[in-house]
Design a protein around this motif. Structure first.
Motif, PDB file in Angstrom:
ATOM      1  N   ALA A  47     -15.382   4.619  -6.002  1.00 36.34           N
ATOM      2  CA  ALA A  47     -16.003   3.074  -6.092  1.00 36.34           C
ATOM      3  C   ALA A  47     -16.788   3.651  -4.547  1.00 36.34           C
ATOM      4  O   ALA A  47     -17.697   2.412  -4.512  1.00 36.34           O
ATOM      5  CB  ALA A  47     -15.544   2.368  -6.342  1.00 36.34           C
ATOM      6  N   VAL A  48     -15.658   3.322  -2.908  1.00 41.34           N
ATOM      7  CA  VAL A  48     -16.504   2.876  -2.297  1.00 41.34           C
ATOM      8  C   VAL A  48     -16.949   3.792  -1.417  1.00 41.34           C
ATOM      9  O   VAL A  48     -18.134   3.795  -1.134  1.00 41.34           O
ATOM     10  CB  VAL A  48     -15.371   2.099  -1.555  1.00 41.34           C
ATOM     11  CG1 VAL A  48     -15.906   1.190   0.192  1.00 41.34           C
ATOM     12  CG2 VAL A  48     -14.640   0.493  -2.252  1.00 41.34           C
ATOM     13  N   LEU A 102     -10.330   3.762  -5.081  1.00 39.60           N
ATOM     14  CA  LEU A 102     -10.827   3.039  -4.309  1.00 39.60           C
ATOM     15  C   LEU A 102     -12.220   4.411  -3.713  1.00 39.60           C
ATOM     16  O   LEU A 102     -13.580   3.635  -3.564  1.00 39.60           O
ATOM     17  CB  LEU A 102     -10.022   2.665  -2.907  1.00 39.60           C
ATOM     18  CG  LEU A 102     -10.448   2.203  -1.935  1.00 39.60           C
ATOM     19  CD1 LEU A 102     -10.699   1.249  -2.076  1.00 39.60           C
ATOM     20  CD2 LEU A 102      -9.170   2.206  -0.680  1.00 39.60           C
ATOM     21  N   SER A 148     -13.151  -2.891  -5.920  1.00 37.70           N
ATOM     22  CA  SER A 148     -14.018  -1.872  -6.562  1.00 37.70           C
ATOM     23  C   SER A 148     -13.239  -1.854  -7.751  1.00 37.70           C
ATOM     24  O   SER A 148     -13.893  -1.672  -9.082  1.00 37.70           O
ATOM     25  CB  SER A 148     -13.593  -1.033  -5.991  1.00 37.70           C
ATOM     26  OG  SER A 148     -11.929  -0.504  -5.517  1.00 37.70           O
ATOM     27  N   LEU A 149     -11.431  -2.058  -7.885  1.00 40.83           N
ATOM     28  CA  LEU A 149     -10.700  -2.118  -9.559  1.00 40.83           C
ATOM     29  C   LEU A 149     -11.845  -3.743 -10.328  1.00 40.83           C
ATOM     30  O   LEU A 149     -11.866  -3.137 -11.671  1.00 40.83           O
ATOM     31  CB  LEU A 149      -9.627  -2.229  -9.578  1.00 40.83           C
ATOM     32  CG  LEU A 149      -8.846  -0.881  -8.924  1.00 40.83           C
ATOM     33  CD1 LEU A 149      -7.579  -1.065  -8.958  1.00 40.83           C
ATOM     34  CD2 LEU A 149      -8.890   0.577 -10.128  1.00 40.83           C
ATOM     35  N   LEU A 159       1.399  -1.291  -0.183  1.00 40.68           N
ATOM     36  CA  LEU A 159      -0.254   0.095  -0.429  1.00 40.68           C
ATOM     37  C   LEU A 159       0.971   1.325   0.248  1.00 40.68           C
ATOM     38  O   LEU A 159       0.496   2.250  -0.196  1.00 40.68           O
ATOM     39  CB  LEU A 159      -0.907  -0.163   1.503  1.00 40.68           C
ATOM     40  CG  LEU A 159      -1.795  -0.463   1.107  1.00 40.68           C
ATOM     41  CD1 LEU A 159      -3.112  -0.286   2.217  1.00 40.68           C
ATOM     42  CD2 LEU A 159      -3.177  -0.511  -0.055  1.00 40.68           C
ATOM     43  N   THR A 171      -7.939  -2.520   3.232  1.00 39.41           N
ATOM     44  CA  THR A 171      -7.832  -1.839   2.048  1.00 39.41           C
ATOM     45  C   THR A 171      -7.691  -2.193   0.314  1.00 39.41           C
ATOM     46  O   THR A 171      -7.735  -1.600  -0.607  1.00 39.41           O
ATOM     47  CB  THR A 171      -6.508  -0.604   2.772  1.00 39.41           C
ATOM     48  OG1 THR A 171      -7.135   0.002   3.998  1.00 39.41           O
ATOM     49  CG2 THR A 171      -6.555   0.433   1.353  1.00 39.41           C
ATOM     50  N   THR A 172      -6.781  -2.866   0.735  1.00 39.48           N
ATOM     51  CA  THR A 172      -6.073  -3.686  -0.185  1.00 39.48           C
ATOM     52  C   THR A 172      -7.009  -4.204  -1.030  1.00 39.48           C
ATOM     53  O   THR A 172      -7.521  -4.047  -2.347  1.00 39.48           O
ATOM     54  CB  THR A 172      -4.896  -5.194  -0.294  1.00 39.48           C
ATOM     55  OG1 THR A 172      -4.279  -4.052   0.837  1.00 39.48           O
ATOM     56  CG2 THR A 172      -4.766  -5.313  -0.943  1.00 39.48           C
ATOM     57  N   GLY A 187     -10.420  -4.017  -0.658  1.00 40.51           N
ATOM     58  CA  GLY A 187     -10.641  -2.816  -1.356  1.00 40.51           C
ATOM     59  C   GLY A 187     -10.785  -2.006  -2.430  1.00 40.51           C
ATOM     60  O   GLY A 187     -11.479  -2.199  -3.763  1.00 40.51           O
ATOM     61  N   ILE A 188      -9.763  -1.762  -2.684  1.00 37.51           N
ATOM     62  CA  ILE A 188      -9.012  -1.295  -4.109  1.00 37.51           C
ATOM     63  C   ILE A 188      -8.827  -2.351  -5.293  1.00 37.51           C
ATOM     64  O   ILE A 188      -9.677  -2.036  -5.916  1.00 37.51           O
ATOM     65  CB  ILE A 188      -7.366  -1.775  -3.670  1.00 37.51           C
ATOM     66  CG1 ILE A 188      -6.757  -0.005  -3.046  1.00 37.51           C
ATOM     67  CG2 ILE A 188      -7.068  -1.473  -5.412  1.00 37.51           C
ATOM     68  CD1 ILE A 188      -5.503   0.391  -2.723  1.00 37.51           C
ATOM     69  N   LEU A 226      -6.784   6.739   4.648  1.00 40.24           N
ATOM     70  CA  LEU A 226      -5.351   4.917   3.812  1.00 40.24           C
ATOM     71  C   LEU A 226      -4.334   4.962   2.906  1.00 40.24           C
ATOM     72  O   LEU A 226      -3.700   4.501   3.343  1.00 40.24           O
ATOM     73  CB  LEU A 226      -6.827   4.239   2.827  1.00 40.24           C
ATOM     74  CG  LEU A 226      -7.915   4.370   3.063  1.00 40.24           C
ATOM     75  CD1 LEU A 226      -9.247   3.862   2.461  1.00 40.24           C
ATOM     76  CD2 LEU A 226      -8.297   3.558   4.393  1.00 40.24           C
TER      77      LEU A 226
END
Lengths: 416, 461
Positions: free
Chosen positions: A257-258, A254, B186-187, A243, B179-180, B182-183, A279
């Motif tokens: 979209a979220v 992100l 969504s992608l 990350l 988070t990972t 989520g990324i 994040l």
């Protein structure tokens, strides 16, 4: 000792040695050159921005004396304390009053070039102190963008002639613009300010700090102090390291979209911007936090455990306070990065035109870097100086934050 | 109800629980025969406070996500909503306008249809506000009472608090995984939708990029979504031009700083180089667009190039290269410093000059670290957005001439998502597909670079 040894330092040898020494010198010079080049580019960037930006803190103004006793504007202090006082003054014809005195002082041609919103400056002064309505006061009012660019030597020939004439009469001059720091975005470069964007940045940073700092510190504590060595821990570590290197625009995708899917009504609010940046900042805090925690010597933990502290007490009473300066340094560096970040905020819609400073975490806002980006797209020449001025403010903030981080690191750095 | 109020409410209730529980624990302590209880009073206090705050926060987060939807639903159920236009942009605009007036964000309505909805909106907002606050209070009271009733002189409050703390710590470290996920989710989700409209083959191997956000979304022309020019532009600017600047400059800076510079000089130069990495990218972008790009165009004109573009790949690449110098330099610095002193001394003792030692011994020995640093720098350069958004153009161009306008993946992501296109249009969704490719490539580069560093770092120990 009868045999004679041929001399080692033949002419050929000397020549070769000279060549090698020359190569050595060249190599060293190239290294120094590389550094000098980088530093020169940095200095060139800073000097260009400063030279451009100094003009951005100024604006072209005309002096207009207004005799309020003749104007007949009524403003009792109670009405002026109301939030809609500006509208009250507008209804009384303040704009026309300003235009009248302007053409009386400067002539019709020049008065037409007083900025369309210049009367608002007068209104603000009246709201500030209603007693000036009994006197004659001279205001420095902003000119239109056209006259301002004519003053700096661009624009149409007629405008330039007018500007030269007014300057010669001493009625047109460039003054330091205090309002640049207290106004918000506008369409006229003479009327813009950065307070709205600055406030948006502060609100966004507040959310980022509130989320990223606790989560980052707690995660670092867990990973460094309690986490068992297994595949789950490895997975957490790998994802944190990855990350930290993911492009920032991906975090914007992100957030789009979220977060905007969950909270559709908070589009372009500091809340969503702060969550997205949090994040992004969290991995930086975790990584620097783990290094700071690792630097606390084991003897402190052993000592605390030996007199009966529980593992949680050891961490929260002893390890965390000792590691805190290091964690704070990392946090400030992460926050400085978040403060300069633009791309993810463009994704979640913080690029809107926002003419009033945001009044909370959920109202539409923009931030300083995005404001810079938006102004850089404006065609008007006046925006170039304003953009550079905003860049100076942003760089000053970053400089202060980085300076604070270095100060903290030097002050609290401990050798055990 | 704003999240700030909910947060303050949660903290206030938690504080109340904390004080009540601590008072209770002190009573235990006074009443006990030997003045001892199983846990310190403050642990009793924390036990109750955590039991109040955590459920309330969980509820508040859920509620702020749900409430706007509930409000809209109840407004739509109102008879005044019957004459609203059918689903679409206009309907949403009217609803937003009415909501803004009802919350006080806007002074008055412009649209007459919105005027009728202001009152229903205001009623619904008030109703759900109070429902939210009431539910918060009930949850806080129930959880707090349950925890409070468990307090006893021999209650192991500390153990329980520590267990909760451990769960919180674990939760915090899981945020990274979430988070990972989520990324990725969504992608992947949006990319799959995109590939439902445009074939992946067209996307990955097509050579013409020209999405039209206004085109009919049901009849998609797949040949307009060929991303090869974007991939080429990204590689050309980020991995070729930027690296031609950054690798020699970064490497030579690192060598000079570690091998030649006096400690006093090094103390000043190193932070100065780090400032280069700390300047916001939007500032570099502005610098590139305002100063470098016109300079390059003028230079090209002076050299006799006909009609050079004012937005050139060269301007973006050069400035990006300068930005990347500190990354290359600090990675090279670390790996050169990791080469054992004995190797350096050995080479010098044989009569080699310092530069020969560096070129023949130190750099080859430090090569894995340097290569890893370069890979990280490339990953950084191809993900960089603002410089290319401001200095490169939006015109896709498949050429090797650095003076021509070129566009990159990140520029197109910004361009596709900041337009007015709807979320169901392939042009908008293509941004997510581009983001997915970008994520995968940078992830791969980072992963390999970290592996290389890990693998070769121990070679000398």
């Amino acid at each position: 000792m009868s045999e004679r040894v041929a001399p080692t330092r033949t002419a050929e040898f000397e020549a070769r040695l000279q060549k090698r020494y020359a190569a050595e010198k060249r190599f060293k010079a190239v290294g120094l050159g590389a550094i000098l080049f980088s530093i020169t580019v940095l200095l060139f960037l800073l000097v260009t921005m400063t030279l451009n930006g100094i003009g951005g803190f100024q604006r072209v103004e005309m002096d207009v004396p207004i005799n309020f006793a003749e104007a007949g504007i009524a403003a009792d202090p109670t009405a002026m304390a109301q939030p809609d006082a500006v509208n009250t003054l507008q209804a009384q014809g303040l704009a026309e009053v300003v235009a009248f005195f302007a053409s009386k002082e400067l002539g019709d041609e020049a008065a037409a070039e007083i900025g369309p919103d210049a009367w608002r400056d007068v209104a603000d002064a009246i709201i500030e102190d209603p007693s000036i309505l009994r006197e004659e006061v001279t205001f420095s009012l902003p000119t239109s963008a056209k006259l301002a660019s004519a003053y700096s030597g661009d624009g149409s020939p007629e405008m330039r002639k007018l500007a030269t004439k007014l300057t010669a009469e001493g009625k047109l001059e460039k003054n330091f613009d205090v309002g640049f720091l207290s106004r918000s975005d506008a369409t006229n470069p003479q009327q813009v300010g950065i307070w709205g964007a600055l406030k948006g940045s502060m609100l966004t940073m507040a959310i980022t700090l509130m989320l990223a700092f606790p989560i980052g510190v707690l995660a670092a504590l867990y990973l460094e102090e309690y986490a068992p060595k297994n595949r789950w821990t490895d997975l957490i570590e790998v994802s944190i390291n990855n990350l930290a290197a993911v492009p920032s625009i991906i975090f914007g995708l992100l957030g789009l979209a979220v977060f905007l899917w969950i909270f559709p009504s908070y589009r372009s609010a500091p809340l969503i911007g702060g969550m997205t940046l949090a994040l992004m900042t969290m991995p930086v805090i975790v990584i620097s936090g783990r290094n700071a925690i690792k630097a606390v010597p084991p003897s402190i933990r052993d000592g605390a455990l030996a007199i009966g502290a529980s593992p949680v007490q050891v961490v929260f009473h002893h390890v965390l306070p000792l590691a805190l300066p290091g964690i704070l340094t990392g946090t400030i560096i992460g926050m400085a990065r978040a403060l300069g970040e633009t791309a993810p905020l463009l994704m979640i819609g913080m690029r809107a035109f926002v003419a009033t400073p945001p009044d909370g975490f959920t109202s539409p806002a923009t931030v300083l870097p995005v404001q810079i980006f938006l102004w850089s797209d404006e065609i008007d020449r006046g925006f170039v100086e304003r953009t550079s001025a905003a860049i100076i403010v942003l760089l000053l903030f970053l400089l202060v934050m980085n300076g604070l981080a270095i100060y903290l690191r030097n002050k609290f750095e401990k050798k055990w | 109800m704003s999240p700030t109020i909910l947060l303050l409410l949660a903290l206030g209730l938690g504080l109340a629980g904390w004080l009540a529980a601590r008072a209770r624990a002190w009573t235990f302590k006074r009443q006990s025969t030997d003045g001892r209880i199983a846990s310190l009073p403050s642990y009793h206090a924390w036990y109750v406070a955590l039991w109040v705050v955590l459920p309330v926060l969980a509820f508040a987060a859920t509620w702020s996500a749900l409430a706007p939807g509930l409000v809209t639903q109840s407004v739509l159920a109102d008879p005044a909503a019957a004459q609203l236009p059918a689903f679409g942009f206009q309907r949403q605009a009217i609803l937003n306008e009415a909501r803004n007036v009802a919350t006080g964000a806007a002074p008055a309505v412009f649209n007459q249809q919105a005027a009728a909805l202001v009152e229903p909106f205001r009623d619904a907002l008030t109703f759900y506000n109070w429902t939210g606050i009431a539910a918060t209070l009930v949850i806080a009271f129930l959880a707090g009472t349950w925890a409070f009733l468990r307090l006893k002189p021999d209650f192991a409050a500390r153990t329980k608090v520590e267990r909760i703390v451990m769960v919180i710590l674990l939760g915090a470290s899981l945020v990274a995984i979430l988070t990972t996920i989520g990324i990725l989710a969504s992608l992947v989700f949006e990319t799959v939708r995109f590939f439902g409209m445009v074939s992946p083959i067209d996307f990955l191997f097509g050579t013409h990029w020209g999405p039209d956000p206004m085109a009919n979304a049901s009849a998609v022309d797949g040949s307009r979504y060929g991303a090869i020019p974007l991939f080429w532009g990204t590689l050309f600017i980020g991995a070729i031009i930027a690296m031609i600047v950054a690798i020699p400059l970064g490497l030579m800076s690192a060598i000079y700083l570690t091998q030649y510079a006096a400690p006093g000089l090094r103390k000043w130069i190193k932070p100065a180089l780090e400032i280069l990495a700390g300047v916001p990218t939007v500032v570099y972008g502005y610098f590139a667009a305002l100063t470098i790009a016109p300079a390059i165009r003028d230079l090209a004109l002076a050299l006799g190039v006909s009609n050079p573009s004012s937005e050139s790949a060269l301007a973006a690449g050069l400035v990006m290269g300068v930005m990347i110098i500190p990354f290359v330099s600090s990675m090279a610095d670390d790996s050169i410093a990791a080469v054992p002193q004995a190797m350096r001394d050995g080479s010098l003792a044989m009569g080699a000059t310092t530069s020969e030692t560096i070129r023949r011994v130190l750099v080859p020995a430090a090569l894995p670290g340097i290569v890893a640093g370069i890979m990280l720098a490339i990953s950084r350069a191809i993900g960089e957005t603002m410089i290319v958004v401001m200095a490169a153009s939006t015109a896709a161009n498949l050429t090797a001439n650095p003076l021509e306008a070129m566009t990159t993946v990140t520029v197109q992501i910004v361009a596709m998502l900041t337009g007015e296109g709807s979320f169901d249009h392939p042009a908008t969704l293509s941004a997510f597909a581009l983001g997915f490719v970008l994520f995968m490539v940078t992830l791969g580069l980072n992963f390999v670079a970290l592996r290389v560093v890990k693998r070769f770092r121990e070679a000398y120990e």
